[in-house]
Scaffold this motif. Structure first.
Motif, PDB file in Angstrom:
ATOM      1  N   GLU A  32       0.819  -1.215   0.000  1.00  0.00           N
ATOM      2  CA  GLU A  32       0.000   0.000   0.000  1.00  0.00           C
ATOM      3  C   GLU A  32       0.852   1.263   0.000  1.00  0.00           C
ATOM      4  O   GLU A  32       0.558   2.226  -0.723  1.00  0.00           O
ATOM      5  CB  GLU A  32      -0.932  -0.012   1.215  1.00  0.00           C
ATOM      6  CG  GLU A  32      -1.961   1.107   1.204  1.00  0.00           C
ATOM      7  CD  GLU A  32      -2.968   0.979   2.337  1.00  0.00           C
ATOM      8  OE1 GLU A  32      -3.699   1.952   2.598  1.00  0.00           O
ATOM      9  OE2 GLU A  32      -3.029  -0.095   2.964  1.00  0.00           O
ATOM     10  N   ALA A  33       1.907   1.259   0.800  1.00  0.00           N
ATOM     11  CA  ALA A  33       2.784   2.439   0.848  1.00  0.00           C
ATOM     12  C   ALA A  33       3.480   2.656  -0.497  1.00  0.00           C
ATOM     13  O   ALA A  33       3.603   3.797  -0.974  1.00  0.00           O
ATOM     14  CB  ALA A  33       3.822   2.268   1.955  1.00  0.00           C
ATOM     15  N   GLY A  34       3.914   1.564  -1.123  1.00  0.00           N
ATOM     16  CA  GLY A  34       4.564   1.681  -2.421  1.00  0.00           C
ATOM     17  C   GLY A  34       3.622   2.177  -3.499  1.00  0.00           C
ATOM     18  O   GLY A  34       3.995   2.994  -4.343  1.00  0.00           O
ATOM     19  N   HIS A  35       2.378   1.707  -3.457  1.00  0.00           N
ATOM     20  CA  HIS A  35       1.389   2.155  -4.446  1.00  0.00           C
ATOM     21  C   HIS A  35       1.112   3.648  -4.289  1.00  0.00           C
ATOM     22  O   HIS A  35       0.931   4.364  -5.284  1.00  0.00           O
ATOM     23  CB  HIS A  35       0.093   1.359  -4.291  1.00  0.00           C
ATOM     24  CG  HIS A  35       0.280  -0.118  -4.423  1.00  0.00           C
ATOM     25  ND1 HIS A  35      -0.609  -1.040  -3.916  1.00  0.00           N
ATOM     26  CD2 HIS A  35       1.291  -0.846  -4.997  1.00  0.00           C
ATOM     27  CE1 HIS A  35      -0.181  -2.243  -4.173  1.00  0.00           C
ATOM     28  NE2 HIS A  35       0.972  -2.162  -4.817  1.00  0.00           N
ATOM     29  N   ALA A  36       1.082   4.127  -3.046  1.00  0.00           N
ATOM     30  CA  ALA A  36       0.885   5.561  -2.816  1.00  0.00           C
ATOM     31  C   ALA A  36       2.043   6.375  -3.396  1.00  0.00           C
ATOM     32  O   ALA A  36       1.838   7.465  -3.960  1.00  0.00           O
ATOM     33  CB  ALA A  36       0.750   5.821  -1.317  1.00  0.00           C
TER      34      ALA A  36
END
Length: 223
Positions: A32-36
Motif C-alpha cells: 500500500e505504501a509503495g502504491h501511494a
C-alpha cells in the motif's frame, strides 16, 4: 501543453517497476505504501494510458489503487505482452525491460483507440474468489468420482468420504454465492436471472468475470 505519457508497470510479488515513455523510471515496493508513492510519482505526468500485465494476482492491488485515483489503467493478458515483445524483438527479460515493453505497448494501444476496461471492485474480487474456489471444488469432485468408478473396495470408503466433504464444501460455496449476490449485487443479479436458464452460478460467473457488466452503453458493447 505537456506531452501524453504512456506507462508500463511490471509487478512482482515484492516490487513494482515503473517505466514511462518520457524515459523516466522508478522502482517501488508492492504494498500500500509503495502504491501511494507510485501515485505521487505519476501525479506530475500527463498519463494517457497505463498498462500492467496480469501476474497471478500480484498486480491487482496496484491496478485498483491506480484506477481508483482516476488513472486510465489496463491489465493485459501475459500472452498479449509476450507477443508484442517478440514482434518488437525485445527478447531479454528483466523487470525494467518488461516494464519498458509495456510502456511501448501502451502507446500502440492508445494510438489504436484502446479504452481500458473497468477493473473489478472489492465486492467483485470477493465474488471472483468464490467463483474460482467453486471451480476448483468441481474439478476435485469430478476427479474423485472418476477414481471411485475404478477404485478397489479397500479404497472406496476414503474416496466416498472425500466426495461427501467436497459436496458439503460445494453447497457452502453455493450458499455464500447466493448471499453475496443478494447483499452486494441484487439489482444486476435480478436482471440477469430474469433470463430463462440463467441461475445463481452463471450470474456469479458473469458478474465476477465481467466487471464492466451493467455499465457499458450499447455502442461500447458492440465494439
Amino acid at each position: 501543453m505537456s506531452q501524453p505519457v504512456f506507462v508500463g508497470i511490471d509487478v512482482a510479488k515484492d516490487t513494482v517497476e515503473v517505466v514511462c515513455s518520457d524515459a523516466s523510471s522508478q522502482s517501488f515496493t508492492n504494498n500500500e505504501a509503495g502504491h501511494a508513492k507510485v501515485l505521487r510519482w505519476l501525479a506530475r505526468k500527463s498519463v494517457a494510458l497505463l498498462v500492467l500485465e496480469a501476474t497471478g494476482g500480484y498486480e491487482q492491488a496496484c491496478a485498483v489503487a491506480l484506477a481508483a485515483a482516476g488513472l486510465p489503467v489496463s491489465v493485459l493478458n501475459p500472452r498479449q505482452a509476450r507477443d508484442f515483445a517478440r514482434a518488437m524483438g525485445r527478447l531479454a527479460k528483466t523487470d525494467r525491460i518488461d516494464a519498458s515493453v509495456l510502456a511501448e505497448f501502451a502507446a500502440v494501444l492508445h494510438a489504436r483507440g484502446h479504452q481500458p476496461r473497468a477493473l473489478a471492485s472489492v465486492e467483485q474480487r470477493e465474488l471472483v474468489a468464490l467463483v474460482a474456489r467453486r471451480r476448483q471444488l468441481v474439478v476435485m469432485l469430478v476427479s474423485e468420482r472418476q477414481r471411485l468408478a475404478v477404485a478397489h473396495a479397500r479404497a472406496r470408503p476414503s474416496i466416498e468420504a472425500v466426495i461427501e466433504l467436497l459436496l458439503k464444501q460445494l453447497a457452502d460455496i453455493d450458499d455464500d454465492l447466493k448471499r453475496t449476490l443478494k447483499d452486494r449485487h441484487a439489482d444486476l443479479s435480478a436482471l440477469l436471472q430474469s433470463v430463462k436458464g440463467v441461475g445463481p452460478t452463471t450470474t456469479s460467473t458473469l458478474i465476477a468475470e465481467l466487471p464492466e457488466l451493467g455499465s457499458l452503453t450499447r455502442k461500447q458493447i458492440t465494439n
